[in-house]
Design a protein around this motif. Structure first.
Motif, short mmCIF file in Angstrom:
data_model
loop_
_atom_site.label_atom_id
_atom_site.label_comp_id
_atom_site.label_asym_id
_atom_site.label_seq_id
_atom_site.Cartn_x
_atom_site.Cartn_y
_atom_site.Cartn_z
N ILE A 55 70.03 54.35 22.24
CA ILE A 55 71.15 54.98 22.95
C ILE A 55 70.98 54.82 24.45
O ILE A 55 71.94 54.51 25.18
CB ILE A 55 71.25 56.46 22.55
CG1 ILE A 55 71.62 56.60 21.08
CG2 ILE A 55 72.26 57.20 23.43
CD1 ILE A 55 71.61 58.02 20.57
N PHE A 56 69.75 55.02 24.94
CA PHE A 56 69.51 54.92 26.38
C PHE A 56 69.75 53.49 26.88
O PHE A 56 70.40 53.28 27.91
CB PHE A 56 68.08 55.35 26.69
CG PHE A 56 67.75 55.34 28.15
CD1 PHE A 56 68.14 56.38 28.97
CD2 PHE A 56 67.05 54.28 28.71
CE1 PHE A 56 67.84 56.37 30.33
CE2 PHE A 56 66.75 54.26 30.06
CZ PHE A 56 67.14 55.31 30.87
N VAL A 57 69.25 52.51 26.15
CA VAL A 57 69.46 51.11 26.54
C VAL A 57 70.94 50.77 26.50
O VAL A 57 71.45 50.04 27.37
CB VAL A 57 68.64 50.18 25.63
CG1 VAL A 57 69.00 48.72 25.88
CG2 VAL A 57 67.15 50.39 25.86
N SER A 58 71.66 51.28 25.52
CA SER A 58 73.10 51.02 25.43
C SER A 58 73.84 51.62 26.63
O SER A 58 74.75 50.98 27.18
CB SER A 58 73.66 51.60 24.14
OG SER A 58 73.05 51.01 23.01
N CYS A 59 73.44 52.82 27.05
CA CYS A 59 74.08 53.44 28.22
C CYS A 59 73.80 52.65 29.49
O CYS A 59 74.70 52.44 30.32
CB CYS A 59 73.58 54.88 28.37
SG CYS A 59 74.11 56.01 27.06
N VAL A 110 77.84 58.47 33.96
CA VAL A 110 76.43 58.71 34.30
C VAL A 110 76.15 60.21 34.35
O VAL A 110 75.11 60.68 33.88
CB VAL A 110 76.08 58.05 35.64
CG1 VAL A 110 74.66 58.39 36.06
CG2 VAL A 110 76.25 56.54 35.53
N LYS A 111 77.07 60.97 34.90
CA LYS A 111 76.89 62.42 35.00
C LYS A 111 76.81 63.06 33.62
O LYS A 111 75.94 63.91 33.37
CB LYS A 111 78.04 63.02 35.81
CG LYS A 111 77.94 64.53 35.99
CD LYS A 111 79.12 65.05 36.80
CE LYS A 111 79.05 66.56 36.96
NZ LYS A 111 80.20 67.09 37.73
N GLU A 112 77.69 62.66 32.71
CA GLU A 112 77.69 63.24 31.37
C GLU A 112 76.45 62.85 30.59
O GLU A 112 75.84 63.67 29.90
CB GLU A 112 78.96 62.81 30.62
CG GLU A 112 80.25 63.35 31.19
CD GLU A 112 80.33 64.86 31.11
OE1 GLU A 112 79.74 65.43 30.17
OE2 GLU A 112 80.99 65.48 31.98
N VAL A 113 76.06 61.57 30.68
CA VAL A 113 74.87 61.12 29.96
C VAL A 113 73.63 61.82 30.51
O VAL A 113 72.73 62.23 29.75
CB VAL A 113 74.73 59.59 30.07
CG1 VAL A 113 73.39 59.13 29.49
CG2 VAL A 113 75.87 58.91 29.34
N ASN A 114 73.56 61.99 31.83
CA ASN A 114 72.41 62.66 32.42
C ASN A 114 72.30 64.10 31.96
O ASN A 114 71.19 64.62 31.76
CB ASN A 114 72.50 62.59 33.95
CG ASN A 114 71.33 63.25 34.63
OD1 ASN A 114 70.20 62.76 34.59
ND2 ASN A 114 71.58 64.38 35.27
N SER A 115 73.44 64.78 31.81
CA SER A 115 73.40 66.16 31.36
C SER A 115 72.86 66.28 29.93
O SER A 115 72.31 67.33 29.56
CB SER A 115 74.81 66.77 31.43
OG SER A 115 75.69 66.11 30.54
N LEU A 166 60.16 51.17 29.74
CA LEU A 166 61.53 50.87 29.36
C LEU A 166 62.50 51.88 29.98
O LEU A 166 63.52 51.50 30.58
CB LEU A 166 61.66 50.89 27.84
CG LEU A 166 63.08 50.76 27.27
CD1 LEU A 166 63.66 49.39 27.57
CD2 LEU A 166 63.08 51.02 25.76
N PHE A 167 62.19 53.16 29.87
CA PHE A 167 63.04 54.19 30.47
C PHE A 167 63.08 54.07 31.99
O PHE A 167 64.16 54.19 32.60
CB PHE A 167 62.54 55.58 30.08
CG PHE A 167 62.74 55.91 28.63
CD1 PHE A 167 64.01 55.88 28.07
CD2 PHE A 167 61.68 56.26 27.83
CE1 PHE A 167 64.21 56.19 26.74
CE2 PHE A 167 61.87 56.58 26.49
CZ PHE A 167 63.13 56.54 25.94
N SER A 168 61.93 53.83 32.60
CA SER A 168 61.86 53.77 34.06
C SER A 168 62.63 52.57 34.60
O SER A 168 63.33 52.68 35.61
CB SER A 168 60.40 53.72 34.51
OG SER A 168 59.69 54.85 34.04
N VAL A 169 62.50 51.42 33.94
CA VAL A 169 63.25 50.24 34.38
C VAL A 169 64.75 50.47 34.21
O VAL A 169 65.56 50.10 35.09
CB VAL A 169 62.79 49.00 33.59
CG1 VAL A 169 63.71 47.82 33.85
CG2 VAL A 169 61.37 48.63 33.98
N GLY A 170 65.15 51.11 33.12
CA GLY A 170 66.56 51.43 32.93
C GLY A 170 67.10 52.35 34.00
O GLY A 170 68.21 52.15 34.51
N GLY A 171 66.33 53.37 34.38
CA GLY A 171 66.75 54.25 35.46
C GLY A 171 66.84 53.54 36.78
O GLY A 171 67.76 53.80 37.58
#
Length: 247
Positions: A55-59, A110-115, A166-171
């Motif tokens: 899900i995170f990679v898709s976002c 981005v705001k909704e996904v971050n919440s 993976l998460f850090s590179v995506g951010g």
């Protein structure tokens, strides 16, 4: 059909319930059923274990593609400068409205996904920090370098580090792409048009792009490579402290 008769006690399945064939006495049937059960369990476990990663990679992919679409739209917005005409200026105004709507959609996304993900990312990084410290300690509990019995802790440590990376590179990608929107808006030939309304709209986009809505970890820190390095260094520091206290 060739088959081998063996005792029932030696044929143990992952879970019982199959009666399509006599797997307790037929080795070929047992292997087929066991292979199917193993495949079925992996097919169920992998999406569950990596669902949040997918899900995170898709976002991140959605944000990246949307930002690239904005950059391409800015490049085409003022592509035709001369001759100035009312039809051309009307087309520019319509295109700019679509650009603003696209920009608002990405920022709100981005705001909704971050919440939804900020607490999950906080739990992910906290659990990963403890797991990395544990893996470092267990891999060297009998000395350095680790022996073969504790080598799997090193592999587990590397898998945890890879997931955090993976998460850090995506951010980081999300932050850089959203920040580049202001640069893309400034690079168009906004100074060659005589319509002040278009200039104000572009300035509005550039100003809003400075207030970047990016992914955060528990609303305490931005999700980027700096946080990744901090977590890795913290795991090594905690391991060093525990190792000294245990001696």
């Amino acid at each position: 059909m060739l088959y081998v008769v063996i005792t029932a006690d030696s044929n143990i399945l992952i879970y019982k319930g199959y009666d399509l064939c006599d797997y307790q006495t037929n080795i070929l049937c047992y292997r087929m059923v066991l292979s199917w059960q193993t495949f079925f369990m992996f097919a169920q476990a992998l999406p569950t274990a990596f669902a949040f990663d997918y899900i995170f990679v898709s976002c991140v992919t959605y944000i990246y593609i949307g930002s690239e679409q904005l950059a391409n739209a800015f490049r085409q917005l003022f592509l035709l400068v001369h001759p100035e005409s009312e039809v051309l200026m009307k087309l520019r105004r319509e295109n700019l409205k679509e650009i603003v709507d696209q920009h608002n959609m990405i920022m709100n996304f981005v705001k909704e996904v971050n919440s939804l993900t900020c607490i999950i990312l906080l739990a992910q990084f906290c659990c990963s920090l403890g797991s990395m410290t544990f893996c470092l300690y267990m891999s060297t509990v009998d000395g350095i370098p680790p022996d073969n019995e504790h080598l799997h802790y090193i592999m587990l440590y590397m898998s945890i580090v890879t997931e955090l990376l993976l998460f850090s590179v995506g951010g980081t990608i999300t932050h850089d792409k959203l920040q580049s929107i202001a640069k893309d808006a400034f690079e168009v030939d906004w100074y060659l048009t005589g319509q002040s309304q278009l200039r104000r709209d572009l300035c509005f986009i550039m100003q809003r792009s400075q207030n970047i809505k990016t992914f955060r970890v528990g609303n305490m820190s931005d999700l980027n490579l700096i946080l990744f390095v901090t977590v890795v260094k913290s795991s090594v520091s905690m391991y060093t402290l525990i190792n000294q206290l245990s001696q």
